[in-house]
Write an enzyme that holds these catalytic residues in place. Structure first.
Site, mmCIF file in Angstrom:
data_model
loop_
_atom_site.group_PDB
_atom_site.id
_atom_site.type_symbol
_atom_site.label_atom_id
_atom_site.label_comp_id
_atom_site.label_asym_id
_atom_site.label_seq_id
_atom_site.Cartn_x
_atom_site.Cartn_y
_atom_site.Cartn_z
ATOM 1 N N SER A 1 -3.107 -2.157 4.850
ATOM 2 C CA SER A 1 -2.188 -1.657 3.836
ATOM 3 C C SER A 1 -2.834 -0.708 2.834
ATOM 4 O O SER A 1 -2.141 0.063 2.187
ATOM 5 C CB SER A 1 -1.506 -2.818 3.096
ATOM 6 O OG SER A 1 -2.473 -3.608 2.469
ATOM 7 N N HIS B 1 -4.566 -1.831 -2.254
ATOM 8 C CA HIS B 1 -3.357 -1.010 -2.341
ATOM 9 C C HIS B 1 -3.576 0.152 -3.309
ATOM 10 O O HIS B 1 -3.268 1.303 -2.994
ATOM 11 C CB HIS B 1 -2.175 -1.845 -2.833
ATOM 12 C CG HIS B 1 -1.816 -2.970 -1.926
ATOM 13 N ND1 HIS B 1 -0.860 -3.921 -2.258
ATOM 14 C CD2 HIS B 1 -2.255 -3.320 -0.701
ATOM 15 C CE1 HIS B 1 -0.738 -4.781 -1.278
ATOM 16 N NE2 HIS B 1 -1.582 -4.442 -0.324
#
Length: 330
Positions: free
Chosen positions: A186, A238
């Site tokens: 991610s 992230h």
């Protein structure tokens, strides 16, 4: 966003990097790109998906839950899969392997990167996933985000953004999370999301419905980053991936400004506009400088063993905000 729970084995904890919640994944249909060019055929993104799925199968084969949990009171999940069966849900609720297996195969571990001279973990962790749920969330997000970008800009630029954003996410994660392991794609996915934002900004003149597109994209980004403050989500990966991708978008995804394509076949004296606007060059140069400085400073701090939490006393709240329902101690 996916949360990777507590994967406890020999005291280890794996922080899963959540995926992009793509309920509005086709947001780009809300605006129209003027002067649309021929599209590339997307093959890199499908290959990345296949590689991640194949890697997860290898992880489960190496994990071999029946052998490692033989005689234990808590049995493996889906035992009919043989050595591909999952760890007990109390250990890994995402239907996946143990922390020890992830660590063995290349999970991000600050101690091993810094003191074990295993910098390759900054890359390998991007290709590992903590469980089936984690894998599905990230791969579905990659399909929705990546295929559209690859069709518009080609596999070289999208591949570079994906890889460098993943590394950027790993660097920031290592600076702030030093007592648990981290896996997941991610950081790279948030990099693609950041690149979509900078692409919209740097190619502002060629889009109609600009405000609606910008508002939709910003809302998606804010929601996904906000979900990252839940416990057991590596939001530093992230954030690091998003910042890397955002800057890379200015460098790699700029396009000719509106009106240039229509006039490109006319004599030079008839050209009313240059191919690129001045602000595009300014953004490209500024982003390139910030990228070089950011990666250099981050890597130097990492390999000197700097703990980012010592330099920023409040930054840990970016990854987890404690409430009456959960603690952020792990």
């Amino acid at each position: 966003m996916m949360r990777n729970g507590d994967l406890e084995n020999r005291g280890g904890t794996a922080k899963g990097r959540g995926g992009y919640n793509n309920r509005n994944g086709n947001y780009q249909t809300s605006y129209y790109v003027e002067n649309s060019e021929s599209q590339w055929t997307s093959w890199l993104v499908p290959m990345i998906v296949v590689a991640n799925v194949a890697m997860f199968i290898v992880i489960m084969f190496v994990n071999d839950c029946p052998k490692n949990h033989f005689g234990y009171r808590k049995q493996c999940v889906a035992k009919f899969l043989g050595r591909l069966s999952f760890q007990p849900l109390s250990e890994n609720p995402l239907f996946g392997p143990s922390s020890a297996t992830l660590e063995k195969l290349g999970a991000l571990d600050w101690s091993k990167v810094v003191h074990g001279h295993q910098a390759w973990r900054l890359v390998t962790c991007v290709w590992l996933h903590a469980g089936v749920i984690h894998l599905l969330a990230n791969m579905l997000s990659l399909v929705f985000i990546g295929i559209r970008l690859e069709q518009q800009f080609g596999f070289v630029r999208v591949g570079a953004i994906y890889l460098l954003s993943g590394i950027g996410g790993s660097i920031l994660s290592s600076l702030f999370i030093q007592h648990s392991i981290s896996v997941g794609a991610s950081g790279a996915l948030f990099g693609l999301l950041g690149a979509m934002l900078s692409e919209l900004l740097t190619n502002w003149t060629i889009y109609s419905n600009k405000i609606a597109a910008l508002f939709t994209l910003v809302v998606i980004i804010v929601i996904n980053l906000a979900l990252g403050i839940l416990p057991h989500v590596d939001n530093f990966a992230h954030i690091g991936g998003f910042i890397s991708g955002f800057l890379l978008g200015f460098v790699l995804l700029f396009r000719p400004q509106f009106g240039w394509l229509e006039n490109r076949h006319l004599p030079a004296s008839a050209h009313l506009k240059s191919k690129y606007a001045v602000y595009q060059y300014v953004l490209l140069l500024a982003a390139l400088i910030l990228l070089i400085v950011g990666f250099t400073v981050g890597l130097v701090m990492l390999f000197r063993g700097v703990n980012g939490n010592d330099r920023c006393s409040w930054c840990h709240y970016l990854s987890c905000v404690p409430t009456s329902r959960w603690s952020c101690n792990n």
